[in-house]
Write a protein that holds these residues in place. Structure first.
Motif, PDB file in Angstrom:
ATOM      1  N   LEU A 107      18.733  39.981  -5.993  1.00 32.19           N
ATOM      2  CA  LEU A 107      20.147  39.666  -6.200  1.00 32.19           C
ATOM      3  C   LEU A 107      20.314  38.433  -7.085  1.00 32.19           C
ATOM      4  O   LEU A 107      21.195  38.385  -7.957  1.00 32.19           O
ATOM      5  N   ALA A 108      19.433  37.438  -6.891  1.00 31.97           N
ATOM      6  CA  ALA A 108      19.495  36.241  -7.733  1.00 31.97           C
ATOM      7  C   ALA A 108      19.142  36.568  -9.177  1.00 31.97           C
ATOM      8  O   ALA A 108      19.690  35.983 -10.112  1.00 31.97           O
ATOM      9  N   ARG A 114      17.602  36.542 -14.996  1.00 29.96           N
ATOM     10  CA  ARG A 114      16.187  36.194 -15.140  1.00 29.96           C
ATOM     11  C   ARG A 114      15.342  37.362 -14.652  1.00 29.96           C
ATOM     12  O   ARG A 114      15.681  38.012 -13.660  1.00 29.96           O
ATOM     13  N   PRO A 115      14.227  37.658 -15.330  1.00 25.64           N
ATOM     14  CA  PRO A 115      13.377  38.783 -14.907  1.00 25.64           C
ATOM     15  C   PRO A 115      12.749  38.517 -13.538  1.00 25.64           C
ATOM     16  O   PRO A 115      12.478  37.373 -13.174  1.00 25.64           O
ATOM     17  N   LEU A 116      12.502  39.598 -12.806  1.00 27.60           N
ATOM     18  CA  LEU A 116      11.948  39.510 -11.455  1.00 27.60           C
ATOM     19  C   LEU A 116      10.575  40.143 -11.401  1.00 27.60           C
ATOM     20  O   LEU A 116      10.361  41.245 -11.930  1.00 27.60           O
ATOM     21  N   VAL A 117       9.647  39.439 -10.741  1.00 26.27           N
ATOM     22  CA  VAL A 117       8.319  39.970 -10.434  1.00 26.27           C
ATOM     23  C   VAL A 117       8.179  39.999  -8.921  1.00 26.27           C
ATOM     24  O   VAL A 117       8.557  39.044  -8.234  1.00 26.27           O
ATOM     25  N   TYR A 118       7.656  41.089  -8.407  1.00 22.83           N
ATOM     26  CA  TYR A 118       7.471  41.253  -6.960  1.00 22.83           C
ATOM     27  C   TYR A 118       5.982  41.394  -6.667  1.00 22.83           C
ATOM     28  O   TYR A 118       5.337  42.317  -7.157  1.00 22.83           O
ATOM     29  N   HIS A 119       5.437  40.450  -5.888  1.00 19.96           N
ATOM     30  CA  HIS A 119       4.034  40.547  -5.475  1.00 19.96           C
ATOM     31  C   HIS A 119       4.003  41.206  -4.100  1.00 19.96           C
ATOM     32  O   HIS A 119       4.425  40.629  -3.107  1.00 19.96           O
ATOM     33  N   LEU A 120       3.500  42.425  -4.045  1.00 22.28           N
ATOM     34  CA  LEU A 120       3.524  43.233  -2.834  1.00 22.28           C
ATOM     35  C   LEU A 120       2.230  43.027  -2.048  1.00 22.28           C
ATOM     36  O   LEU A 120       1.156  43.458  -2.465  1.00 22.28           O
ATOM     37  N   HIS A 121       2.360  42.382  -0.892  1.00 23.65           N
ATOM     38  CA  HIS A 121       1.215  42.104  -0.027  1.00 23.65           C
ATOM     39  C   HIS A 121       1.216  42.993   1.213  1.00 23.65           C
ATOM     40  O   HIS A 121       0.383  42.797   2.111  1.00 23.65           O
ATOM     41  N   ALA A 141      13.015  46.925  -5.743  1.00 23.16           N
ATOM     42  CA  ALA A 141      11.916  46.811  -6.708  1.00 23.16           C
ATOM     43  C   ALA A 141      12.147  47.739  -7.897  1.00 23.16           C
ATOM     44  O   ALA A 141      11.962  47.348  -9.062  1.00 23.16           O
ATOM     45  N   ASN A 142      12.556  48.974  -7.628  1.00 21.54           N
ATOM     46  CA  ASN A 142      12.788  49.942  -8.705  1.00 21.54           C
ATOM     47  C   ASN A 142      13.916  49.506  -9.636  1.00 21.54           C
ATOM     48  O   ASN A 142      13.837  49.692 -10.852  1.00 21.54           O
ATOM     49  N   TRP A 143      14.956  48.932  -9.069  1.00 25.03           N
ATOM     50  CA  TRP A 143      16.130  48.575  -9.869  1.00 25.03           C
ATOM     51  C   TRP A 143      15.977  47.245 -10.600  1.00 25.03           C
ATOM     52  O   TRP A 143      16.455  47.089 -11.721  1.00 25.03           O
TER      53      TRP A 143
END
Length: 384
Positions: A107-108, A114-121, A141-143
């Motif tokens: 949402l931010a 700003r681009p988003l990176v998601y580190h999936l643990h 994550a998809n959007w």
């Protein structure tokens, strides 16, 4: 590159230790924003990494949340989202390190452009998350994410199976500072090891170490049951504390220890920071998760410490160990099989030593922290 890292936890877990290692590379140009205070903040400050605790209010999203609860929770997060969005405008990208961080970060990202990176643990499966939480994570994550970093093939597969986009997910195994683990053979560490065994009064014991938070799915109860089927000179050392409301499980472990008559063969040390000396004082490290492990950081740490490992054969663990060559794999929850492997490690020292050497060599080659950070840095450049 300036990075705003987001993490929901103030506690130290595998995801947080991984983030700390990555943030060191950007220590002069990053901020780690936490949604709760604790030992993680202190670790980051120790490494001179800028850190800020954004809220003391618990985020009302649980792993078992329903759809209504999930939607209601998101509405209550607007103030925190606004705060993160304002911060993000001073950085090149947002790096969400946990699922709750993904919700806030997505949402931010929208509001701050700003681009988003998601580190999936995490393995996004029914073993760990409700249907609603899996859908929220995958949809966001998809959007919004330009890149999803998965910490194992098992984690990637679960993400895709839950509906995640295959084209944005890349596998990057956790990296480790090899110098930190090579110190275990120094004279100072050897003195620590001897002192640890003396303090435990276990100089003549075959010590099986278990390093994890105390949680039902981490399977400490499985090791206790296996210990009851091992010789009297086999002892178990549990390092880790109960988190996230799991104190009742910790209490049940103490009761189980007493019921099995293992009081003299079991020690619970709680949360400790001296993991390397403690691992080095053990003769075997046991990983006993009853649900698939996303990665298995403890497995690699044990290998780097030059200690043999037996792990539950599910999830990321099967990607780390070649059964019989670099360690042993045991069916999750199989007490009899686990006890048999412990006896094998104890009674066949030459074979165990050969397995340990092969595992240590593999770990040093495959999980080099410098190489991992370089890989992640290259991926991050593609999204800015």
């Amino acid at each position: 590159m300036k990075i705003l890292f987001l993490d929901q936890s103030g506690n130290l877990g595998g995801a947080e230790l991984c983030l700390a290692d990555i943030a060191k590379l950007y220590s002069g140009d990053c901020l780690v924003a936490l949604f709760s205070d604790g030992a993680f903040r202190k670790l980051l400050e120790h490494h001179c990494i800028s850190v800020q605790v954004l809220t003391e209010t618990s985020i009302p999203i649980r792993k078992d949340s329903t759809l209504i609860q999930g939607v209601s929770s998101i509405r209550s997060l607007i103030p925190l989202v606004t705060k993160v969005a304002n911060l993000a405008r001073g950085y090149d990208l947002i790096y969400a390190n946990t699922q709750k961080a993904l919700v806030i970060g997505a949402l931010a990202s929208l509001y701050s452009n700003r681009p988003l990176v998601y580190h999936l643990h995490d393995i996004l499966s029914t073993d760990h998350f409700s249907y609603t939480n899996r859908r929220i994570a995958v949809t966001l994550a998809n959007w919004f994410a330009r890149l999803v970093i998965a910490n194992s093939k098992a984690t990637q597969a679960a993400f895709v199976a839950a509906g995640g986009r295959r084209d944005i997910v890349h596998i990057v195994y956790n990296g480790f500072d090899l110098k930190h683990y090579s110190r275990f053979s120094s004279p100072d560490i050897l003195l620590d090891i001897n002192q640890i065994k003396q303090n435990l009064n276990w100089n003549d014991r075959f010590i099986v170490g278990h390093f994890s938070r105390l949680s039902p799915w981490k399977g400490q109860h499985v090791l206790l049951n296996a210990l009851a089927h091992c010789p009297e000179n086999v002892a178990a050392l549990f390092v880790g504390d109960a988190l996230f409301g799991e104190q009742e499980y910790a209490k049940s472990l103490y009761q189980q220890t007493e019921a099995l008559g293992l009081e003299k063969r079991v020690r619970f040390l709680g949360f400790r920071t001296d993991v390397v000396p403690l691992m080095s004082a053990c003769d075997l490290i046991a990983h006993t998760s009853t649900a698939p492990e996303p990665f298995g950081r403890v497995i690699v740490e044990a290998m780097l410490c030059g200690k043999p490992v037996v792990a539950a054969a599910a999830g990321g663990a099967v990607e780390l160990i070649e059964d019989g060559r670099t360690g042993w794999l045991s069916s999750p929850g199989d007490v009899t099989q686990l006890a048999g492997i412990i006896r094998t490690a104890q009674n066949q020292p030459n074979d165990t030593q050969a397995i340990t050497k092969a595992a240590q060599l593999q770990a040093r080659q495959a999980f080099n922290g410098e190489q991992t950070n370089q890989h992640i840095a290259q991926l991050l450049k593609t999204v800015v």
